[in-house]
Write a protein that holds these residues in place. Structure first.
Motif, PDB file in Angstrom:
ATOM      1  N   GLN A   1      91.873  16.558 -23.744  1.00 11.78           N
ATOM      2  CA  GLN A   1      91.755  15.538 -24.782  1.00 11.78           C
ATOM      3  C   GLN A   1      90.908  14.383 -24.243  1.00 11.78           C
ATOM      4  O   GLN A   1      90.727  14.223 -23.033  1.00 11.78           O
TER       5      GLN A   1
ATOM      6  N   HIS B   1      88.339  19.533 -25.539  1.00 14.92           N
ATOM      7  CA  HIS B   1      88.800  20.892 -25.221  1.00 14.92           C
ATOM      8  C   HIS B   1      87.609  21.832 -25.002  1.00 14.92           C
ATOM      9  O   HIS B   1      87.615  22.981 -25.451  1.00 14.92           O
TER      10      HIS B   1
ATOM     11  N   ASP C   1      91.805  14.500 -30.001  1.00 13.15           N
ATOM     12  CA  ASP C   1      91.389  15.917 -29.992  1.00 13.15           C
ATOM     13  C   ASP C   1      90.113  16.135 -30.814  1.00 13.15           C
ATOM     14  O   ASP C   1      89.856  17.238 -31.280  1.00 13.15           O
TER      15      ASP C   1
END
Length: 479
Positions: A85, A250, A31
């Motif tokens: 991700q 993201h 992430d």
């Protein structure tokens, strides 16, 4: 072409995707955002954080560039956008079979495979593109096995990489006869020894015994490799970040538009604001047409399904030491990868869902299973492998993923026609492992001014205005 904006809602990666086995041990960069805010501009923007995008970043910032290539990217700011991700698309759920090919000879397969699949398609490519072009493609795929072996050794990456042999299994006598005849014809045609000499054919009298597959009436074996794709590419991603890559997870790109007249800039819109770049690499595979609408119908998102099968500790079925592609009755072309932990990755299941295009064609939904195939793998090993009847093998996980399929059966690589500064590598049809690495090396070379012919990328992959305007549609899907 002044704008890439469309009135259609972009088909972006969906949230809450099914969880593949490959993403059960997440990397610290999963992430990651290199900076809290999205940079307003950069020199080179990469869209897509899977195999192709990470390969582009590696070749730009880490790889063995020539002096001229290194000078071309020296000091440039490189940003990579990923909608979810890192490595959460087809690369991180690698194990998706080409179920779209309408002829068995053209089936492709992946699944953590670095598996050249050249001989079944060579007669087709020789007929359409000529012997020299077909041999170039064959060698290009074969070169990926050594390229990955050298890469893993050079960077010291722990990713379960293993050189192996792979079976191509035929269970239909007519298909087996055609495959053998094509093989013999290729040898007679003088196809390069590096392409054909690695193949070993076994006839029906010993095929089941050699392969361990029930009903096998003929099989090839050839050199391949297997790998944990998520671990490999996250390790490469870490190296590129150490060399200056700005990773922004993201952060989906929702549209691309040109900057002010004669500025030479492109602007990517995202939910976190815009980012402008002089050059863009579209490593977006099945999602390409969302940002490049001229690829609508040329690269189509299609859904596949895969599973992980395990046996109880007390079970000791025959050991499988090769990878497989099984061509089974009713149109299934499944692939199988035995792993060192005793589990088996099996994907495909085409026969269970292919007749209903609404289950797989032109969809980006990998958050749900393909329902007609949800239980396809439940007794797979018992049904198809000798000695596995009492193994207790059972499915531990099933997942789906999105691939990019091409209207003419070929990837699109190179400078986007009419979009100066934009480059694409997409449409790999579930067969990207033995194609993408060197294709992206070629794209990086093109960013630095190299001509397409100098890159070593097969000429038939070149994305052209003619291909975009062609009415050819090998998918021929009637939804």
């Amino acid at each position: 072409m002044d704008s890439m904006q469309t009135d259609q809602q972009p088909m972006l990666p969906v949230p809450h995707a099914t969880t593949p086995f490959w993403r059960t041990e997440l990397h610290e960069l999963d992430d990651h955002r290199s900076t809290a805010d999205l940079p307003p501009e950069c020199d080179i923007l990469i869209i897509g954080g899977g195999y192709a995008g990470i390969a582009a970043a590696y070749h730009l910032l880490v790889g063995d560039e020539t002096e001229a290539e290194a000078e071309a990217v020296a000091g440039k700011k490189v940003v990579l956008l990923e909608a979810r991700q890192a490595c959460s698309g087809a690369t991180g759920r690698n194990g998706l079979l080409n179920f779209v090919s309408f002829t068995p000879e053209l089936t492709r397969h992946s699944g953590g495979h670095v598996r050249p699949s050249v001989y079944p398609r060579l007669p087709h490519y020789i007929e359409e593109y000529g012997l020299e072009a077909a041999e170039q493609l064959a060698q290009f795929e074969l070169d990926h096995v050594n390229a990955f072996a050298n890469l893993v050794e050079k960077e010291g990456i722990e990713c379960d990489f293993e050189l192996t042999r792979s079976f191509d299994i035929y269970t239909d006598p007519e298909q087996a006869a055609v495959a053998k005849a094509n093989y013999l014809r290729l040898k007679e045609a003088g196809v390069a020894k590096s392409t054909i000499d690695d193949l070993e054919w076994t006839d029906a009298d010993r095929a089941e015994e050699i392969s361990g597959v029930k009903g096998c009436v003929g099989c090839f074996t050839f050199t391949a490799a297997s790998v944990w794709p998520y671990k490999l590419f996250l390790s490469l991603l870490k190296l590129t970040i150490q060399k200056g890559l700005n990773l922004q997870t993201h952060t989906p790109a929702t549209a691309i538009s040109p900057g002010p007249s004669r500025s030479g800039l492109w602007t990517a819109s995202t939910p976190r604001g815009p980012i402008s770049a002089k050059q863009i690499i579209f490593a977006t595979n099945g999602y390409t047409a969302s940002l490049l609408p001229e690829y609508t119908g040329k690269i189509v998102p299609c859904r596949g399904i895969c599973s992980r099968i395990t046996c109880p500790p007390s079970s000791h079925p025959p050991k499988l030491d090769k990878t497989y592609c099984l061509r089974l009755p009713h149109g299934s072309h499944d692939y199988l990868i035995p792993r060192n932990d005793g589990s088996i990755i099996v994907g495909g299941a085409r026969s269970a869902f292919f007749p209903d295009p609404s289950q797989w064609y032109n969809t980006v939904d990998d958050s749900t299973l393909i329902e007609p195939a949800a239980h396809y793998f439940d007794s797979y090993m018992q049904e198809h492998f000798v000695g596995w009847e009492e193994s207790g093998a059972r499915v531990q996980q099933v997942w789906t993923g999105i691939m990019g399929y091409s209207a003419d059966g070929l990837p699109s690589v190179g400078a986007v026609p009419g979009r100066q500064g934009c480059f694409v590598a997409a449409g790999f049809e579930g067969h990207g492992m033995p194609l993408v690495w060197l294709a992206m090396k070629g794209v990086v070379g093109m960013l630095g001014g190299m001509g397409f012919e100098e890159t070593g990328v097969p000429g038939m992959f070149r994305t052209t205005k003619e291909r975009l305007e062609s009415e050819r549609d090998d998918l021929r899907v009637k939804v």
